[in-house]
Design an enzyme around this catalytic site. Structure first.
Site, PDB file in Angstrom:
ATOM      1  N   HIS A  38     -52.744  56.285  24.721  1.00 51.41           N
ATOM      2  CA  HIS A  38     -51.778  55.194  24.535  1.00 51.41           C
ATOM      3  C   HIS A  38     -51.606  54.871  23.061  1.00 51.41           C
ATOM      4  O   HIS A  38     -52.528  55.040  22.265  1.00 51.41           O
ATOM      5  CB  HIS A  38     -52.169  53.950  25.338  1.00 51.41           C
ATOM      6  N   CYS A  41     -53.500  41.261  25.585  1.00 47.59           N
ATOM      7  CA  CYS A  41     -54.243  42.395  26.131  1.00 47.59           C
ATOM      8  C   CYS A  41     -55.550  41.892  26.728  1.00 47.59           C
ATOM      9  O   CYS A  41     -56.357  41.280  26.039  1.00 47.59           O
ATOM     10  CB  CYS A  41     -54.513  43.426  25.033  1.00 47.59           C
TER      11      CYS A  41
END
Ligand code: MN
Length: 149
Positions: free
Chosen positions: A103, A117
């Protein structure tokens, strides 16, 4: 018993009493990104809520690891590598990154990209791609043009 609390949002990129930190302590594999820890875990709830903000043109590290990320975009727009594809993301999209998925986030659309997050407090260190990994990723022209390393 701890008290409940509200951390007041001050402006688009700040919360009251929360320090704006470097994204990571070391390394050159990222650009123009800051980190804030909004929740730092409690007994029986060992997770962190972080806010990251990537300035226009910046990016997070290209990496993978065993721990999971649950990400909600809350500011701006950008693009993200999700293992084998690149996706556009915008405010309030929710992105789940399972174990060992490559990612990388980029703010590419003329605005910053800000996102919450959620991660486990106890987590493994991210692994950066080696030459073979980069070759595999770059076999896809979309990914080759997207990743920064
Ligand atoms: Mn990660």
């Amino acid at each position: 018993m701890e008290n409940s609390k509200v951390i007041r949002h001050l402006d688009p990129r700040r919360w009251e009493g929360v320090s704006v930190l470097d994204y990571k302590e070391e390394g050159q594999h990222f650009q123009s990104i800051t980190r804030q820890v909004l929740f730092d875990g409690e007994t029986d709830f060992p997770c962190q809520v972080r806010y990251f903000e990537i300035d226009e043109g910046g990016h997070s590290t290209l990496e993978r690891h065993q721990h999971v990320h649950v990400v909600m975009i809350i500011r701006g727009r950008g693009r993200v590598l999700l293992n084998d594809r690149v996706e556009e993301v915008k405010e309030f999209d929710l992105v789940t990154i399972p174990p060992q998925n490559w990612h990388q986030f980029r703010a590419t659309e003329g605005t910053p990209l800000g996102f919450l997050c959620l991660v486990n407090v106890e987590r493994d260190r991210p692994v950066l791609p080696g030459e073979e990994d980069l070759e595999m990723l770059r076999a896809d022209p979309d990914i080759a043009g997207f990743i920064r390393f």
